[in-house]
Design a protein around this motif. Structure first.
Motif, short mmCIF file in Angstrom:
data_model
loop_
_atom_site.label_atom_id
_atom_site.label_comp_id
_atom_site.label_asym_id
_atom_site.label_seq_id
_atom_site.Cartn_x
_atom_site.Cartn_y
_atom_site.Cartn_z
N VAL A 144 0.86 -1.18 0.00
CA VAL A 144 0.00 0.00 0.00
C VAL A 144 0.90 1.23 0.00
O VAL A 144 1.83 1.34 0.81
N TRP A 145 0.63 2.16 -0.92
CA TRP A 145 1.49 3.33 -1.07
C TRP A 145 0.65 4.48 -1.61
O TRP A 145 0.10 4.41 -2.71
N THR A 146 0.53 5.53 -0.82
CA THR A 146 -0.29 6.67 -1.25
C THR A 146 0.50 7.65 -2.08
O THR A 146 -0.07 8.46 -2.80
N GLY A 147 1.83 7.61 -2.00
CA GLY A 147 2.65 8.51 -2.79
C GLY A 147 2.31 9.97 -2.53
O GLY A 147 1.95 10.36 -1.42
N ARG A 148 2.39 10.77 -3.58
CA ARG A 148 2.09 12.20 -3.45
C ARG A 148 0.85 12.58 -4.23
O ARG A 148 0.60 13.75 -4.53
N ALA A 149 0.04 11.60 -4.61
CA ALA A 149 -1.17 11.89 -5.37
C ALA A 149 -2.17 12.64 -4.50
O ALA A 149 -2.15 12.53 -3.26
N PRO A 150 -3.08 13.42 -5.10
CA PRO A 150 -4.07 14.18 -4.33
C PRO A 150 -4.89 13.35 -3.34
O PRO A 150 -5.20 13.84 -2.26
N PRO A 151 -5.23 12.06 -3.68
CA PRO A 151 -6.02 11.28 -2.71
C PRO A 151 -5.22 10.80 -1.50
O PRO A 151 -5.76 10.10 -0.65
N ALA A 152 -3.94 11.17 -1.41
CA ALA A 152 -3.07 10.60 -0.39
C ALA A 152 -3.58 10.85 1.03
O ALA A 152 -3.56 9.96 1.87
N GLY A 156 -4.59 7.95 3.57
CA GLY A 156 -3.89 7.83 4.84
C GLY A 156 -4.84 7.74 6.01
O GLY A 156 -4.63 6.96 6.94
N ARG A 157 -5.92 8.51 5.96
CA ARG A 157 -6.91 8.46 7.04
C ARG A 157 -7.63 7.11 7.05
O ARG A 157 -7.92 6.56 8.12
N VAL A 158 -7.93 6.58 5.87
CA VAL A 158 -8.59 5.28 5.79
C VAL A 158 -7.69 4.19 6.36
O VAL A 158 -8.13 3.31 7.12
N LEU A 159 -6.41 4.25 6.03
CA LEU A 159 -5.47 3.26 6.56
C LEU A 159 -5.37 3.35 8.07
O LEU A 159 -5.35 2.33 8.78
N ALA A 160 -5.30 4.57 8.59
CA ALA A 160 -5.20 4.75 10.04
C ALA A 160 -6.45 4.21 10.73
O ALA A 160 -6.36 3.59 11.80
N ALA A 169 -4.08 -7.34 13.79
CA ALA A 169 -3.59 -7.70 12.45
C ALA A 169 -3.05 -6.51 11.70
O ALA A 169 -2.10 -6.64 10.93
N LEU A 170 -3.68 -5.34 11.91
CA LEU A 170 -3.39 -4.19 11.06
C LEU A 170 -2.72 -3.05 11.81
O LEU A 170 -2.62 -1.94 11.27
N GLY A 171 -2.27 -3.32 13.02
CA GLY A 171 -1.69 -2.25 13.81
C GLY A 171 -0.53 -1.55 13.14
O GLY A 171 -0.27 -0.38 13.37
N GLY A 172 0.19 -2.28 12.31
CA GLY A 172 1.32 -1.68 11.61
C GLY A 172 0.98 -1.15 10.23
O GLY A 172 1.88 -0.76 9.50
N LEU A 173 -0.30 -1.18 9.86
CA LEU A 173 -0.69 -0.78 8.51
C LEU A 173 -0.36 0.68 8.25
O LEU A 173 -0.78 1.57 8.97
N ARG A 174 0.43 0.90 7.22
CA ARG A 174 0.82 2.25 6.84
C ARG A 174 1.38 2.20 5.43
O ARG A 174 1.88 1.16 4.99
N PRO A 175 1.29 3.30 4.68
CA PRO A 175 1.91 3.30 3.36
C PRO A 175 3.41 3.00 3.47
O PRO A 175 4.07 3.48 4.38
N LEU A 195 0.49 2.88 -8.52
CA LEU A 195 -0.90 2.70 -8.95
C LEU A 195 -1.82 3.43 -7.96
O LEU A 195 -2.30 2.83 -7.00
N PRO A 196 -2.08 4.71 -8.17
CA PRO A 196 -2.88 5.47 -7.20
C PRO A 196 -4.38 5.18 -7.28
O PRO A 196 -5.12 5.54 -6.36
N ARG A 197 -4.83 4.54 -8.36
CA ARG A 197 -6.26 4.31 -8.56
C ARG A 197 -6.52 2.87 -8.96
O ARG A 197 -5.61 2.06 -8.99
N ARG A 198 -7.79 2.57 -9.24
CA ARG A 198 -8.23 1.23 -9.62
C ARG A 198 -7.89 0.21 -8.53
O ARG A 198 -7.24 -0.80 -8.77
N GLY A 199 -8.38 0.48 -7.34
CA GLY A 199 -8.12 -0.41 -6.21
C GLY A 199 -7.36 0.30 -5.12
O GLY A 199 -7.34 1.53 -5.06
#
Length: 220
Positions: A144-152, A156-160, A169-175, A195-199
């Motif tokens: 998972v990588w949000t990069g610098r795209a506008p939806p980042a 990031g909030r969704v991942l948090a 299971a997901l405590g370490g989840l982060r881009p 791949l910022p989109r399509r999933g």
């Protein structure tokens, strides 16, 4: 996608029955990973943290031999029918009971961003051990990588929120961009696709054993 501690394995066991519902969000990145991996008819592919087997099923159109590895028995039970050239192995991604140099291709999809730096290093060291000692061998990772795209910021909030909801299971989840981890494992990255989109926003990296040349980071 099972994590490496017992609590995490139990969490993924509980999620196994419903996990397949979100595989469509992983499919574009997995297809990109398999395109970069490009397994041939004589290649053996090992998919670490195979989960419910999306990589293995998308591999079905390619005539390669494959082994799917995961610690979660419940996840493996939901993989479904596979080709005769594919088998499943219940094992820890840090300690896979396969011989050195068993694989021409190793894939790791949607696992590394869940792990601590020490566990990432252990998984990548095991992946390197499994690779045949040849510059043509390749490791392909998807994180998972949000990069610098506008939806980042939204991503990031969704991942948090997901990490807070399932800390076992997901405590370490982060881009995560695992380029530095791959280099520390003695591999060089020669392909990078964001791949910022399509999933899920994702980063696909292909890495190889050192061959004494400068990595080519062009997106194919």
């Amino acid at each position: 996608m099972a994590g490496t501690d017992p609590a995490s394995v139990r969490t993924w066991d509980r999620l196994a029955g419903s996990y397949g519902r979100q595989e469509r969000r992983e499919q574009h990145a997995v297809d990109t990973a398999l395109r970069l991996a490009d397994p041939g008819p004589r290649d053996t592919l090992v998919d670490l943290a195979t989960g419910t087997g999306l990589v293995l099923r998308r591999l079905a159109a390619r005539p390669a031999q494959a082994v799917g590895v995961d610690r979660s028995a419940a996840m493996l039970a939901h993989v479904g029918p596979l080709s005769d050239d594919t088998r499943l192995l219940r094992a820890d991604a840090r300690d896979v009971p396969l011989p050195d140099g068993h694989a021409d291709v190793v894939t790791i999809s949607y696992l590394l961003h869940l792990l601590s730096p020490a566990d990432r290093a252990a998984v990548l060291a095991e992946a390197r051990r499994l690779l045949r000692p040849d510059p043509a061998s390749r490791l392909v990772t998807v994180t998972v990588w949000t990069g610098r795209a506008p939806p980042a910021r939204l991503a990031g909030r969704v991942l948090a929120a997901a990490a807070a909801a399932r800390p076992a299971a997901l405590g370490g989840l982060r881009p995560l961009d695992p380029t530095a981890d791959l280099r520390a494992a003695g591999l060089h990255v020669d392909r990078r696709v964001e791949l910022p989109r399509r999933g899920y926003p994702s980063l696909v990296l292909r890495a190889r054993l050192p061959a004494g040349r400068t990595p080519d980071l062009r997106t194919p």
